[in-house]
Design a protein around this motif. Sequence first.
Motif, PDB file in Angstrom:
ATOM      1  N   THR A 269      -5.869  -4.752  13.191  1.00 30.11           N
ATOM      2  CA  THR A 269      -6.918  -3.768  13.444  1.00 30.11           C
ATOM      3  C   THR A 269      -6.614  -2.878  14.641  1.00 30.11           C
ATOM      4  O   THR A 269      -7.255  -1.839  14.821  1.00 30.11           O
ATOM      5  CB  THR A 269      -8.274  -4.473  13.672  1.00 30.11           C
ATOM      6  OG1 THR A 269      -8.148  -5.386  14.769  1.00 30.11           O
ATOM      7  CG2 THR A 269      -8.713  -5.225  12.422  1.00 30.11           C
ATOM      8  N   ALA A 270      -5.660  -3.274  15.470  1.00 28.44           N
ATOM      9  CA  ALA A 270      -5.307  -2.471  16.643  1.00 28.44           C
ATOM     10  C   ALA A 270      -4.696  -1.135  16.206  1.00 28.44           C
ATOM     11  O   ALA A 270      -3.933  -1.082  15.244  1.00 28.44           O
ATOM     12  CB  ALA A 270      -4.323  -3.235  17.527  1.00 28.44           C
ATOM     13  N   GLU A 324       7.209 -10.296  13.860  1.00 31.73           N
ATOM     14  CA  GLU A 324       7.306 -11.034  15.122  1.00 31.73           C
ATOM     15  C   GLU A 324       7.281 -10.061  16.302  1.00 31.73           C
ATOM     16  O   GLU A 324       6.636 -10.305  17.326  1.00 31.73           O
ATOM     17  CB  GLU A 324       8.594 -11.859  15.160  1.00 31.73           C
ATOM     18  CG  GLU A 324       8.580 -13.098  14.288  1.00 31.73           C
ATOM     19  CD  GLU A 324       9.941 -13.770  14.226  1.00 31.73           C
ATOM     20  OE1 GLU A 324      10.853 -13.346  14.993  1.00 31.73           O
ATOM     21  OE2 GLU A 324      10.112 -14.705  13.417  1.00 31.73           O
ATOM     22  N   GLU A 325       7.992  -8.953  16.141  1.00 32.66           N
ATOM     23  CA  GLU A 325       8.043  -7.951  17.208  1.00 32.66           C
ATOM     24  C   GLU A 325       6.693  -7.250  17.375  1.00 32.66           C
ATOM     25  O   GLU A 325       6.287  -6.920  18.493  1.00 32.66           O
ATOM     26  CB  GLU A 325       9.140  -6.923  16.919  1.00 32.66           C
ATOM     27  CG  GLU A 325       9.573  -6.110  18.124  1.00 32.66           C
ATOM     28  CD  GLU A 325      10.207  -6.952  19.208  1.00 32.66           C
ATOM     29  OE1 GLU A 325      10.034  -6.595  20.393  1.00 32.66           O
ATOM     30  OE2 GLU A 325      10.867  -7.973  18.890  1.00 32.66           O
ATOM     31  N   ILE A 326       5.986  -7.029  16.252  1.00 33.75           N
ATOM     32  CA  ILE A 326       4.644  -6.442  16.339  1.00 33.75           C
ATOM     33  C   ILE A 326       3.708  -7.388  17.086  1.00 33.75           C
ATOM     34  O   ILE A 326       2.940  -6.969  17.960  1.00 33.75           O
ATOM     35  CB  ILE A 326       4.099  -6.127  14.926  1.00 33.75           C
ATOM     36  CG1 ILE A 326       4.853  -4.947  14.315  1.00 33.75           C
ATOM     37  CG2 ILE A 326       2.599  -5.813  14.993  1.00 33.75           C
ATOM     38  CD1 ILE A 326       4.457  -4.628  12.894  1.00 33.75           C
ATOM     39  N   ASP A 327       3.762  -8.676  16.752  1.00 29.91           N
ATOM     40  CA  ASP A 327       2.928  -9.660  17.456  1.00 29.91           C
ATOM     41  C   ASP A 327       3.239  -9.671  18.954  1.00 29.91           C
ATOM     42  O   ASP A 327       2.325  -9.755  19.797  1.00 29.91           O
ATOM     43  CB  ASP A 327       3.141 -11.059  16.871  1.00 29.91           C
ATOM     44  CG  ASP A 327       2.563 -11.204  15.475  1.00 29.91           C
ATOM     45  OD1 ASP A 327       1.691 -10.390  15.106  1.00 29.91           O
ATOM     46  OD2 ASP A 327       2.989 -12.125  14.749  1.00 29.91           O
ATOM     47  N   LEU A 330       1.737  -6.502  20.542  1.00 31.24           N
ATOM     48  CA  LEU A 330       0.285  -6.593  20.682  1.00 31.24           C
ATOM     49  C   LEU A 330      -0.112  -7.557  21.795  1.00 31.24           C
ATOM     50  O   LEU A 330      -1.099  -7.336  22.501  1.00 31.24           O
ATOM     51  CB  LEU A 330      -0.355  -7.021  19.359  1.00 31.24           C
ATOM     52  CG  LEU A 330      -0.283  -5.983  18.228  1.00 31.24           C
ATOM     53  CD1 LEU A 330      -0.826  -6.580  16.932  1.00 31.24           C
ATOM     54  CD2 LEU A 330      -1.066  -4.736  18.588  1.00 31.24           C
ATOM     55  N   ALA A 331       0.645  -8.625  21.970  1.00 32.50           N
ATOM     56  CA  ALA A 331       0.371  -9.571  23.054  1.00 32.50           C
ATOM     57  C   ALA A 331       0.551  -8.907  24.418  1.00 32.50           C
ATOM     58  O   ALA A 331      -0.133  -9.255  25.391  1.00 32.50           O
ATOM     59  CB  ALA A 331       1.280 -10.790  22.938  1.00 32.50           C
ATOM     60  N   GLU A 332       1.456  -7.945  24.475  1.00 32.49           N
ATOM     61  CA  GLU A 332       1.698  -7.213  25.720  1.00 32.49           C
ATOM     62  C   GLU A 332       0.679  -6.107  25.958  1.00 32.49           C
ATOM     63  O   GLU A 332       0.584  -5.590  27.075  1.00 32.49           O
ATOM     64  CB  GLU A 332       3.103  -6.601  25.695  1.00 32.49           C
ATOM     65  CG  GLU A 332       4.229  -7.629  25.645  1.00 32.49           C
ATOM     66  CD  GLU A 332       5.574  -6.971  25.348  1.00 32.49           C
ATOM     67  OE1 GLU A 332       5.608  -5.733  25.209  1.00 32.49           O
ATOM     68  OE2 GLU A 332       6.572  -7.701  25.255  1.00 32.49           O
ATOM     69  N   ARG A 333      -0.058  -5.745  24.893  1.00 38.37           N
ATOM     70  CA  ARG A 333      -1.009  -4.633  24.987  1.00 38.37           C
ATOM     71  C   ARG A 333      -2.403  -5.068  24.559  1.00 38.37           C
ATOM     72  O   ARG A 333      -2.925  -4.637  23.527  1.00 38.37           O
ATOM     73  CB  ARG A 333      -0.537  -3.475  24.125  1.00 38.37           C
ATOM     74  CG  ARG A 333       0.742  -2.801  24.585  1.00 38.37           C
ATOM     75  CD  ARG A 333       0.528  -2.040  25.884  1.00 38.37           C
ATOM     76  NE  ARG A 333      -0.563  -1.095  25.782  1.00 38.37           N
ATOM     77  CZ  ARG A 333      -0.454   0.135  25.277  1.00 38.37           C
ATOM     78  NH1 ARG A 333       0.731   0.573  24.857  1.00 38.37           N
ATOM     79  NH2 ARG A 333      -1.499   0.939  25.242  1.00 38.37           N
ATOM     80  N   PRO A 334      -3.062  -5.941  25.333  1.00 41.97           N
ATOM     81  CA  PRO A 334      -4.420  -6.369  24.979  1.00 41.97           C
ATOM     82  C   PRO A 334      -5.421  -5.228  24.950  1.00 41.97           C
ATOM     83  O   PRO A 334      -6.467  -5.329  24.305  1.00 41.97           O
ATOM     84  CB  PRO A 334      -4.761  -7.392  26.063  1.00 41.97           C
ATOM     85  CG  PRO A 334      -3.848  -7.038  27.206  1.00 41.97           C
ATOM     86  CD  PRO A 334      -2.590  -6.560  26.590  1.00 41.97           C
ATOM     87  N   ASP A 335      -5.103  -4.133  25.638  1.00 48.28           N
ATOM     88  CA  ASP A 335      -5.996  -2.977  25.633  1.00 48.28           C
ATOM     89  C   ASP A 335      -6.134  -2.377  24.243  1.00 48.28           C
ATOM     90  O   ASP A 335      -7.207  -1.883  23.862  1.00 48.28           O
ATOM     91  CB  ASP A 335      -5.493  -1.909  26.595  1.00 48.28           C
ATOM     92  CG  ASP A 335      -4.079  -1.448  26.268  1.00 48.28           C
ATOM     93  OD1 ASP A 335      -3.192  -2.313  26.108  1.00 48.28           O
ATOM     94  OD2 ASP A 335      -3.867  -0.228  26.150  1.00 48.28           O
ATOM     95  N   LEU A 336      -5.044  -2.437  23.449  1.00 47.20           N
ATOM     96  CA  LEU A 336      -5.110  -1.909  22.089  1.00 47.20           C
ATOM     97  C   LEU A 336      -5.976  -2.784  21.199  1.00 47.20           C
ATOM     98  O   LEU A 336      -6.734  -2.274  20.370  1.00 47.20           O
ATOM     99  CB  LEU A 336      -3.699  -1.804  21.498  1.00 47.20           C
ATOM    100  CG  LEU A 336      -2.780  -0.763  22.122  1.00 47.20           C
ATOM    101  CD1 LEU A 336      -1.412  -0.827  21.481  1.00 47.20           C
ATOM    102  CD2 LEU A 336      -3.372   0.633  21.981  1.00 47.20           C
ATOM    103  N   THR A 337      -5.860  -4.082  21.358  1.00 44.70           N
ATOM    104  CA  THR A 337      -6.697  -5.008  20.578  1.00 44.70           C
ATOM    105  C   THR A 337      -8.163  -4.807  20.912  1.00 44.70           C
ATOM    106  O   THR A 337      -9.029  -4.864  20.031  1.00 44.70           O
ATOM    107  CB  THR A 337      -6.281  -6.466  20.851  1.00 44.70           C
ATOM    108  OG1 THR A 337      -4.881  -6.611  20.584  1.00 44.70           O
ATOM    109  CG2 THR A 337      -7.070  -7.408  19.978  1.00 44.70           C
ATOM    110  N   ALA A 338      -8.454  -4.518  22.164  1.00 45.82           N
ATOM    111  CA  ALA A 338      -9.838  -4.318  22.588  1.00 45.82           C
ATOM    112  C   ALA A 338     -10.438  -3.063  21.962  1.00 45.82           C
ATOM    113  O   ALA A 338     -11.653  -2.977  21.749  1.00 45.82           O
ATOM    114  CB  ALA A 338      -9.919  -4.223  24.112  1.00 45.82           C
ATOM    115  N   LYS A 339      -9.600  -2.072  21.634  1.00 44.24           N
ATOM    116  CA  LYS A 339     -10.090  -0.822  21.037  1.00 44.24           C
ATOM    117  C   LYS A 339     -10.412  -0.979  19.564  1.00 44.24           C
ATOM    118  O   LYS A 339     -11.074  -0.143  18.998  1.00 44.24           O
ATOM    119  CB  LYS A 339      -9.026   0.269  21.203  1.00 44.24           C
ATOM    120  CG  LYS A 339      -8.818   0.725  22.638  1.00 44.24           C
ATOM    121  CD  LYS A 339      -7.715   1.771  22.690  1.00 44.24           C
ATOM    122  CE  LYS A 339      -7.434   2.209  24.126  1.00 44.24           C
ATOM    123  NZ  LYS A 339      -6.318   3.194  24.190  1.00 44.24           N
ATOM    124  N   ALA A 340      -9.897  -2.013  18.930  1.00 41.54           N
ATOM    125  CA  ALA A 340     -10.032  -2.162  17.479  1.00 41.54           C
ATOM    126  C   ALA A 340     -11.469  -2.442  17.084  1.00 41.54           C
ATOM    127  O   ALA A 340     -12.227  -3.002  17.840  1.00 41.54           O
ATOM    128  CB  ALA A 340      -9.129  -3.275  16.993  1.00 41.54           C
TER     129      ALA A 340
END
Length: 340
Positions: A269-270, A324-327, A330-340
Amino acid sequence: MVVQSMTNTDTRDVPATVAQIRELEEEGCEVIRVAVPDEKAAEALKEIIPQIQVPLIADIHFDWRLAVTALKAGAHGVRINPGNIKGRENVKKIIEEARRREACVRIGVNAGSLEKDLLKKYGWPRPEALVESALRWLDYIVGDLGFENVKVSLKSSDLWHTVSAYREFSERSDFPLHLGVTEAGGLIPGTVKSALALGILLSEGIGDTLRVSLTAHPREEVRVAWEILKAVGVRRRGPEIVACPTCGRCEINLMELYEEVERRAKKITAPIKIAVMGCVVNGPGEAREADVGLAGGKGVGLIFRKGKIVRKVPEDQLLSAFFEEIDKFLAERPDLTAKA
């Protein structure tokens, strides 16, 4: 801008309707509309609404009593076409119940059911006729009845008539607009027609909610709606996937690879940008704006970030290494997950 869709289940079938709404919620549907053809369907809303997460709008035609029953059952709003709700007194009864329930009302003007006097005046459902109908009902509902929790739609199956109607209305009124091209058609023609009309309007700052009406499963409506919003730059949910077209230099089954990436990426969803490229020579450079990308070649594949190669793997490990690289990204960019 809020994404809406409509169920195609029999609303009286509570389990089926709830199941479809939950599926649409997962796809990103933020408001759901359901058909209410009779009293049993209206009463079924009492069971449906507690089991879903998104606001529910009851779609009403002809019988004002169904709108009242739906509102009493907990509907967050009703969509009515005043042109087929006979008599202002009946519209008033709907408005009074909506006021009591603090529910919203959509004035859904449609080229296919315009008032007879306006058809006579304009000769056919011209954009000006749709606008006049909407303003007429706003004058009554807002002006005379003092009810302001309304939004308006002015839908036609004609792309340019739809655009013209929304443009004219937005110049004459500030009330929220629900966008859509009615009877747009099947998945491909309906997507094209809707993308053009809604893309034009959204780029001009017109619209507050939208539905892409397709002769297809409602999940496709939600997916197309989000793709339109992403393309115009209004909102982003989930990955934007860029991919090169196939050509004679391609040494892998790019279409099959793309389809599998698209299938797996639906769970994300990010708002990230990913790339699926068919050439290991030019792929990373052509898709250097992608957060994470892959480029496939004969027997080998590359994983890259922002155009920089980070992994080289055998072709049969390309997909797993890519996700694996996408995961990791995303782990390095929690800000993107928060926007989802």
